[in-house]
Design a protein around this motif. Structure first.
Motif, PDB file in Angstrom:
ATOM      1  N   PHE A   9       0.826  -1.212   0.000  1.00 13.96           N
ATOM      2  CA  PHE A   9       0.000   0.000   0.000  1.00 13.96           C
ATOM      3  C   PHE A   9       0.861   1.263   0.000  1.00 13.96           C
ATOM      4  O   PHE A   9       0.524   2.251  -0.655  1.00 13.96           O
ATOM      5  N   ILE A  10       1.980   1.233   0.709  1.00 17.86           N
ATOM      6  CA  ILE A  10       2.883   2.382   0.711  1.00 17.86           C
ATOM      7  C   ILE A  10       3.458   2.603  -0.682  1.00 17.86           C
ATOM      8  O   ILE A  10       3.565   3.744  -1.155  1.00 17.86           O
ATOM      9  N   CYS A  11       3.811   1.515  -1.372  1.00 17.08           N
ATOM     10  CA  CYS A  11       4.327   1.629  -2.754  1.00 17.08           C
ATOM     11  C   CYS A  11       3.276   2.236  -3.668  1.00 17.08           C
ATOM     12  O   CYS A  11       3.588   3.101  -4.504  1.00 17.08           O
ATOM     13  N   ILE A  12       2.036   1.806  -3.533  1.00 12.05           N
ATOM     14  CA  ILE A  12       0.964   2.312  -4.395  1.00 12.05           C
ATOM     15  C   ILE A  12       0.721   3.795  -4.133  1.00 12.05           C
ATOM     16  O   ILE A  12       0.658   4.609  -5.064  1.00 12.05           O
ATOM     17  N   VAL A  13       0.598   4.166  -2.876  1.00 11.84           N
ATOM     18  CA  VAL A  13       0.310   5.554  -2.536  1.00 11.84           C
ATOM     19  C   VAL A  13       1.489   6.462  -2.910  1.00 11.84           C
ATOM     20  O   VAL A  13       1.296   7.526  -3.517  1.00 11.84           O
ATOM     21  N   GLY A  15       3.887   5.890  -5.140  1.00 11.65           N
ATOM     22  CA  GLY A  15       4.008   5.944  -6.592  1.00 11.65           C
ATOM     23  C   GLY A  15       2.968   6.847  -7.222  1.00 11.65           C
ATOM     24  O   GLY A  15       3.264   7.614  -8.139  1.00 11.65           O
ATOM     25  N   GLY A  16       1.744   6.775  -6.725  1.00  9.74           N
ATOM     26  CA  GLY A  16       0.687   7.643  -7.240  1.00  9.74           C
ATOM     27  C   GLY A  16       0.957   9.107  -6.953  1.00  9.74           C
ATOM     28  O   GLY A  16       0.762   9.967  -7.817  1.00  9.74           O
ATOM     29  N   LEU A  17       1.406   9.398  -5.748  1.00  4.74           N
ATOM     30  CA  LEU A  17       1.707  10.784  -5.395  1.00  4.74           C
ATOM     31  C   LEU A  17       2.890  11.338  -6.192  1.00  4.74           C
ATOM     32  O   LEU A  17       2.859  12.489  -6.647  1.00  4.74           O
ATOM     33  N   VAL A  18       3.914  10.522  -6.380  1.00  7.05           N
ATOM     34  CA  VAL A  18       5.069  10.964  -7.163  1.00  7.05           C
ATOM     35  C   VAL A  18       4.662  11.204  -8.613  1.00  7.05           C
ATOM     36  O   VAL A  18       5.067  12.197  -9.227  1.00  7.05           O
ATOM     37  N   ALA A  19       3.852  10.316  -9.172  1.00  3.72           N
ATOM     38  CA  ALA A  19       3.399  10.485 -10.553  1.00  3.72           C
ATOM     39  C   ALA A  19       2.539  11.739 -10.696  1.00  3.72           C
ATOM     40  O   ALA A  19       2.673  12.481 -11.674  1.00  3.72           O
ATOM     41  N   LEU A  20       1.662  11.991  -9.741  1.00  2.00           N
ATOM     42  CA  LEU A  20       0.846  13.202  -9.788  1.00  2.00           C
ATOM     43  C   LEU A  20       1.696  14.456  -9.640  1.00  2.00           C
ATOM     44  O   LEU A  20       1.471  15.461 -10.316  1.00  2.00           O
ATOM     45  N   TYR A  21       2.685  14.409  -8.754  1.00  2.72           N
ATOM     46  CA  TYR A  21       3.565  15.555  -8.550  1.00  2.72           C
ATOM     47  C   TYR A  21       4.361  15.850  -9.823  1.00  2.72           C
ATOM     48  O   TYR A  21       4.517  17.011 -10.211  1.00  2.72           O
ATOM     49  N   ALA A  22       4.871  14.820 -10.461  1.00  3.36           N
ATOM     50  CA  ALA A  22       5.660  15.012 -11.676  1.00  3.36           C
ATOM     51  C   ALA A  22       4.793  15.527 -12.813  1.00  3.36           C
ATOM     52  O   ALA A  22       5.254  16.297 -13.651  1.00  3.36           O
ATOM     53  N   GLN A  23       3.542  15.137 -12.852  1.00  8.97           N
ATOM     54  CA  GLN A  23       2.626  15.559 -13.914  1.00  8.97           C
ATOM     55  C   GLN A  23       2.121  16.981 -13.676  1.00  8.97           C
ATOM     56  O   GLN A  23       1.816  17.688 -14.634  1.00  8.97           O
ATOM     57  N   ALA A  24       2.039  17.417 -12.429  1.00  6.34           N
ATOM     58  CA  ALA A  24       1.427  18.704 -12.096  1.00  6.34           C
ATOM     59  C   ALA A  24       2.347  19.892 -12.352  1.00  6.34           C
ATOM     60  O   ALA A  24       1.866  21.018 -12.466  1.00  6.34           O
ATOM     61  N   GLN A  25       3.613  19.665 -12.433  1.00  9.12           N
ATOM     62  CA  GLN A  25       4.537  20.777 -12.632  1.00  9.12           C
ATOM     63  C   GLN A  25       4.439  21.315 -14.052  1.00  9.12           C
ATOM     64  O   GLN A  25       4.033  20.620 -14.977  1.00  9.12           O
ATOM     65  N   GLY A  35       9.377   6.896 -12.748  1.00  9.85           N
ATOM     66  CA  GLY A  35       9.652   6.265 -11.459  1.00  9.85           C
ATOM     67  C   GLY A  35       8.399   6.094 -10.614  1.00  9.85           C
ATOM     68  O   GLY A  35       8.200   5.061  -9.978  1.00  9.85           O
ATOM     69  N   GLY A  36       7.531   7.104 -10.617  1.00 10.21           N
ATOM     70  CA  GLY A  36       6.276   6.997  -9.871  1.00 10.21           C
ATOM     71  C   GLY A  36       5.366   5.933 -10.442  1.00 10.21           C
ATOM     72  O   GLY A  36       4.748   5.166  -9.699  1.00 10.21           O
ATOM     73  N   ILE A  37       5.295   5.854 -11.755  1.00  8.13           N
ATOM     74  CA  ILE A  37       4.443   4.839 -12.388  1.00  8.13           C
ATOM     75  C   ILE A  37       4.986   3.436 -12.131  1.00  8.13           C
ATOM     76  O   ILE A  37       4.225   2.505 -11.867  1.00  8.13           O
ATOM     77  N   VAL A  38       6.307   3.287 -12.181  1.00  6.86           N
ATOM     78  CA  VAL A  38       6.916   1.976 -11.909  1.00  6.86           C
ATOM     79  C   VAL A  38       6.636   1.556 -10.470  1.00  6.86           C
ATOM     80  O   VAL A  38       6.287   0.400 -10.199  1.00  6.86           O
ATOM     81  N   TYR A  45       1.098  -4.954  -8.678  1.00 12.48           N
ATOM     82  CA  TYR A  45       1.458  -6.331  -9.025  1.00 12.48           C
ATOM     83  C   TYR A  45       1.586  -7.192  -7.778  1.00 12.48           C
ATOM     84  O   TYR A  45       1.106  -8.320  -7.740  1.00 12.48           O
ATOM     85  N   ARG A  46       2.255  -6.668  -6.754  1.00 14.39           N
ATOM     86  CA  ARG A  46       2.443  -7.460  -5.534  1.00 14.39           C
ATOM     87  C   ARG A  46       1.123  -7.762  -4.838  1.00 14.39           C
ATOM     88  O   ARG A  46       0.965  -8.826  -4.253  1.00 14.39           O
ATOM     89  N   ILE A  47       0.182  -6.832  -4.894  1.00 12.88           N
ATOM     90  CA  ILE A  47      -1.125  -7.091  -4.292  1.00 12.88           C
ATOM     91  C   ILE A  47      -1.916  -8.089  -5.131  1.00 12.88           C
ATOM     92  O   ILE A  47      -2.541  -9.006  -4.615  1.00 12.88           O
ATOM     93  N   SER A  48      -1.866  -7.941  -6.451  1.00  9.67           N
ATOM     94  CA  SER A  48      -2.685  -8.791  -7.313  1.00  9.67           C
ATOM     95  C   SER A  48      -2.218 -10.237  -7.337  1.00  9.67           C
ATOM     96  O   SER A  48      -3.022 -11.131  -7.576  1.00  9.67           O
ATOM     97  N   ARG A  49      -0.966 -10.505  -7.084  1.00 14.60           N
ATOM     98  CA  ARG A  49      -0.525 -11.901  -7.117  1.00 14.60           C
ATOM     99  C   ARG A  49      -0.972 -12.672  -5.875  1.00 14.60           C
ATOM    100  O   ARG A  49      -0.904 -13.892  -5.858  1.00 14.60           O
ATOM    101  N   ASN A  50      -1.439 -11.984  -4.846  1.00 17.32           N
ATOM    102  CA  ASN A  50      -1.939 -12.650  -3.648  1.00 17.32           C
ATOM    103  C   ASN A  50      -3.439 -12.890  -3.692  1.00 17.32           C
ATOM    104  O   ASN A  50      -3.980 -13.546  -2.810  1.00 17.32           O
ATOM    105  N   ILE A  51      -4.124 -12.367  -4.703  1.00 20.08           N
ATOM    106  CA  ILE A  51      -5.560 -12.566  -4.829  1.00 20.08           C
ATOM    107  C   ILE A  51      -5.807 -13.928  -5.446  1.00 20.08           C
ATOM    108  O   ILE A  51      -5.221 -14.283  -6.467  1.00 20.08           O
TER     109      ILE A  51
END
Length: 70
Positions: A9-13, A15-25, A35-38, A45-51
């Motif tokens: 969850f920390i990776c998802i949040v 990554g999303g915040l970094v991607a939004l920050y990079a896009q907003a400038q 890097g944020g998208i990766v 991916y890590r969450i989906s493989r446990n479903i």
């Protein structure tokens, strides 16, 4: 909640915040956006493989049933 799920969850949040920050400038930082998208996709991916799979029965591979011929 175990530590692995928290890391996912920390990776998802993050990554999303970094991607939004990079896009907003005004001048977009492409490497920061990638890097944020990766990081976001890595967490997803890590969450989906446990479903677990919806289809656990391996006997039925299709939804079409055949009729017995007499």
């Amino acid at each position: 909640m175990n530590i692995s799920r928290i890391i996912n969850f920390i990776c998802i949040v993050t990554g999303g915040l970094v991607a939004l920050y990079a896009q907003a400038q005004k001048q977009q930082n492409t490497y920061l956006l990638i890097g944020g998208i990766v990081l976001l996709m890595f967490g997803i991916y890590r969450i989906s493989r446990n479903i677990k799979s919806k289809y656990n029965n391996t006997d039925e591979e299709t939804f079409i049933k055949t009729e017995d011929e007499d």
